[in-house]
Design a protein around this motif. Sequence first.
Motif, PDB file in Angstrom:
ATOM      1  N   TYR A  85       0.810  -1.231   0.000  1.00 38.33           N
ATOM      2  CA  TYR A  85       0.000   0.000   0.000  1.00 38.33           C
ATOM      3  C   TYR A  85       0.845   1.285   0.000  1.00 38.33           C
ATOM      4  CZ  TYR A  85       0.847   0.143   5.099  1.00 38.33           C
ATOM      5  OH  TYR A  85       1.432   0.197   6.336  1.00 38.33           O
ATOM      6  N   VAL A  86       2.127   1.168   0.360  1.00 43.06           N
ATOM      7  CA  VAL A  86       2.967   2.366   0.468  1.00 43.06           C
ATOM      8  C   VAL A  86       3.144   3.046  -0.899  1.00 43.06           C
ATOM      9  CG1 VAL A  86       5.237   3.264   1.134  1.00 43.06           C
ATOM     10  CG2 VAL A  86       4.119   1.495   2.528  1.00 43.06           C
ATOM     11  N   ALA A  87       3.246   2.237  -1.949  1.00 42.35           N
ATOM     12  CA  ALA A  87       3.398   2.823  -3.295  1.00 42.35           C
ATOM     13  C   ALA A  87       2.206   3.716  -3.614  1.00 42.35           C
ATOM     14  CB  ALA A  87       3.535   1.721  -4.333  1.00 42.35           C
ATOM     15  N   ASP A  88       1.006   3.291  -3.213  1.00 45.79           N
ATOM     16  CA  ASP A  88      -0.185   4.107  -3.468  1.00 45.79           C
ATOM     17  C   ASP A  88      -0.156   5.397  -2.659  1.00 45.79           C
ATOM     18  OD1 ASP A  88      -1.160   2.211  -5.185  1.00 45.79           O
ATOM     19  OD2 ASP A  88      -2.248   1.125  -3.612  1.00 45.79           O
ATOM     20  N   LEU A  89       0.292   5.289  -1.401  1.00 47.15           N
ATOM     21  CA  LEU A  89       0.385   6.494  -0.565  1.00 47.15           C
ATOM     22  C   LEU A  89       1.370   7.488  -1.176  1.00 47.15           C
ATOM     23  CD1 LEU A  89       0.456   5.121   3.114  1.00 47.15           C
ATOM     24  CD2 LEU A  89      -1.451   6.197   1.907  1.00 47.15           C
ATOM     25  N   VAL A  90       2.529   6.981  -1.562  1.00 42.62           N
ATOM     26  CA  VAL A  90       3.572   7.849  -2.115  1.00 42.62           C
ATOM     27  C   VAL A  90       3.077   8.491  -3.428  1.00 42.62           C
ATOM     28  CG1 VAL A  90       5.918   7.907  -3.066  1.00 42.62           C
ATOM     29  CG2 VAL A  90       5.442   6.605  -0.974  1.00 42.62           C
ATOM     30  N   ASP A  91       2.400   7.680  -4.269  1.00 40.12           N
ATOM     31  CA  ASP A  91       1.866   8.250  -5.516  1.00 40.12           C
ATOM     32  C   ASP A  91       0.796   9.289  -5.235  1.00 40.12           C
ATOM     33  OD1 ASP A  91       3.479   6.930  -7.242  1.00 40.12           O
ATOM     34  OD2 ASP A  91       2.095   5.249  -7.572  1.00 40.12           O
ATOM     35  N   GLY A  92       0.000   9.045  -4.203  1.00 42.79           N
ATOM     36  CA  GLY A  92      -1.121   9.935  -3.917  1.00 42.79           C
ATOM     37  C   GLY A  92      -0.723  11.211  -3.185  1.00 42.79           C
ATOM     38  N   PHE A  93       0.252  11.122  -2.288  1.00 38.28           N
ATOM     39  CA  PHE A  93       0.491  12.247  -1.372  1.00 38.28           C
ATOM     40  C   PHE A  93       1.876  12.892  -1.459  1.00 38.28           C
ATOM     41  CE2 PHE A  93      -2.714   9.739   1.230  1.00 38.28           C
ATOM     42  CZ  PHE A  93      -3.768  10.594   0.958  1.00 38.28           C
ATOM     43  N   VAL A 203      -8.794  10.139   7.323  1.00 40.09           N
ATOM     44  CA  VAL A 203      -9.843   9.903   6.326  1.00 40.09           C
ATOM     45  C   VAL A 203      -9.243   9.892   4.914  1.00 40.09           C
ATOM     46  CG1 VAL A 203     -11.940  10.890   5.305  1.00 40.09           C
ATOM     47  CG2 VAL A 203     -11.647  10.866   7.805  1.00 40.09           C
ATOM     48  N   GLU A 204      -8.337  10.832   4.641  1.00 37.89           N
ATOM     49  CA  GLU A 204      -7.732  10.890   3.301  1.00 37.89           C
ATOM     50  C   GLU A 204      -6.871   9.655   3.031  1.00 37.89           C
ATOM     51  OE1 GLU A 204      -6.696  15.342   2.076  1.00 37.89           O
ATOM     52  OE2 GLU A 204      -6.159  14.939   4.147  1.00 37.89           O
ATOM     53  N   ILE A 205      -6.126   9.221   4.036  1.00 37.80           N
ATOM     54  CA  ILE A 205      -5.271   8.042   3.855  1.00 37.80           C
ATOM     55  C   ILE A 205      -6.138   6.798   3.675  1.00 37.80           C
ATOM     56  CG2 ILE A 205      -3.549   6.548   4.972  1.00 37.80           C
ATOM     57  CD1 ILE A 205      -2.412   9.114   6.286  1.00 37.80           C
ATOM     58  N   ALA A 206      -7.152   6.665   4.535  1.00 42.59           N
ATOM     59  CA  ALA A 206      -8.037   5.500   4.448  1.00 42.59           C
ATOM     60  C   ALA A 206      -8.768   5.466   3.113  1.00 42.59           C
ATOM     61  CB  ALA A 206      -9.033   5.507   5.606  1.00 42.59           C
ATOM     62  N   SER A 207      -9.160   6.631   2.601  1.00 43.01           N
ATOM     63  CA  SER A 207      -9.914   6.603   1.347  1.00 43.01           C
ATOM     64  C   SER A 207      -9.021   6.209   0.180  1.00 43.01           C
ATOM     65  CB  SER A 207     -10.652   7.918   1.105  1.00 43.01           C
ATOM     66  OG  SER A 207      -9.725   8.935   0.890  1.00 43.01           O
ATOM     67  N   LEU A 208      -7.716   6.389   0.356  1.00 40.18           N
ATOM     68  CA  LEU A 208      -6.798   5.985  -0.717  1.00 40.18           C
ATOM     69  C   LEU A 208      -6.424   4.505  -0.635  1.00 40.18           C
ATOM     70  CD1 LEU A 208      -5.253   7.355  -3.095  1.00 40.18           C
ATOM     71  CD2 LEU A 208      -3.289   7.459  -1.581  1.00 40.18           C
ATOM     72  N   VAL A 209      -6.179   4.007   0.575  1.00 38.75           N
ATOM     73  CA  VAL A 209      -5.668   2.629   0.686  1.00 38.75           C
ATOM     74  C   VAL A 209      -6.587   1.699   1.493  1.00 38.75           C
ATOM     75  CG1 VAL A 209      -3.266   3.303   0.330  1.00 38.75           C
ATOM     76  CG2 VAL A 209      -4.162   3.204   2.658  1.00 38.75           C
ATOM     77  N   GLY A 210      -7.788   2.162   1.794  1.00 39.69           N
ATOM     78  CA  GLY A 210      -8.772   1.268   2.403  1.00 39.69           C
ATOM     79  C   GLY A 210      -8.877   1.348   3.909  1.00 39.69           C
ATOM     80  N   ALA A 211      -7.755   1.603   4.606  1.00 34.82           N
ATOM     81  CA  ALA A 211      -7.813   1.655   6.067  1.00 34.82           C
ATOM     82  C   ALA A 211      -6.675   2.489   6.602  1.00 34.82           C
ATOM     83  CB  ALA A 211      -7.724   0.241   6.657  1.00 34.82           C
ATOM     84  N   CYS A 212      -6.882   3.052   7.771  1.00 32.47           N
ATOM     85  CA  CYS A 212      -5.814   3.806   8.436  1.00 32.47           C
ATOM     86  C   CYS A 212      -6.176   3.942   9.905  1.00 32.47           C
ATOM     87  CB  CYS A 212      -5.660   5.191   7.803  1.00 32.47           C
ATOM     88  SG  CYS A 212      -4.419   6.228   8.611  1.00 32.47           S
TER      89      CYS A 212
END
Length: 333
Positions: A85-93, A203-212
Amino acid sequence: METKIYKMQEKIEQAELKAIATLLRKGETVAFPTETVYGLGADATNEAAIAKIFTAKGRPSDNPLIVHVATKEQLFSLVKNVPAYVADLVDGFSPGPITYVLRNAQKVAPTVTAGLETVGVRIPNHPVALAILEASNRPVAAPSANRSGRPSPTEADHVVQDLSGRIAAIVDGGRTDVGIESTVVDCTGDVPLILRPGAITQVEIASLVGACEVYEAASEEKPKSPGMKYVHYAPEVPLLLVSSGKITQVLKRYEQEGNRVALLYESESLEHIPVAKKELIGADESDIAQGLYRLLRKFTKQEVDLIICEYPSLGEENAIIDRLKRAATEIIR
Ligand code: TXA
Ligand code: MG
């Protein structure tokens, strides 16, 4: 030591950029703006340079530093065993106000991470910071550029107040945009875990990768983010964080005792209250964040005996509330 000031508010001079990069590569400390707050940078691979950060700030050596890099490739090169999931976080934020705590690949000096098996890494979203990182071609460890315990600097002058004569250079890039430090997210587990709230929310992190999830330290437990246990963001005079309904009563009590009070208010109804000093804390959430540390630094002992701050109408998980609670000497609700 004479602290050199470089002005980069309007444009980035290549010759000056080169001089700054040279200082970093030689193992000197340089304060520079990021989108959140000013950082005090040093070459993350150079142990002697890192020691200078701890000395200049008066920072406890068990409090790890965040490593700043210019690119995603550099970020991933410093860490290992990275969950998908880190790749998605890095791409998103990223670049942006978020720090990823990941398994340390031991590419940086051990003192950067205070001996932890993890390292915090982020890509700042600021043209001056990115230019300096690219020019130095090094991972740069950078805590907030304040003396330990003080509010983080959001303009070059704050860095001058705290660190002038103690560091090699300060790069002035004007006021920082976000105003509070990055969200620190532990990404070593199956679900991202927020260790320090910031502009990027659960909320922003969870909406990107499903949970936080959000880490809550049991009081006696060793905090996961070592920095969270120390005194933080303290203004020169005591700060009382007071719920809206109790402001008038608390204000009256302290003034009757002969105190000079500064009021930081949010409610319009407090606009005309008679008090020695008064400042609107901000028009909206991002405005409050941007000006918060400037306001906390503004009132000195010469002017006032204490600051009374209205408890802003924001959720308990909000980063502004987190910082105010840490800055406060007393909370009255
Ligand atoms: O926005 C920011 O993050 C600013 C700018 C300059 O980038 N930097 C900043 O650094 O706020 P500092 O050192 O003031 O705060 C870093 C926080 C501390 O609470 C520290 O304990 C935590 O991040 N931290 C750093 N590395 C960590 C790690 N490996 N594990 C857990 N927490 C870590
Ligand atoms: Mg700090």
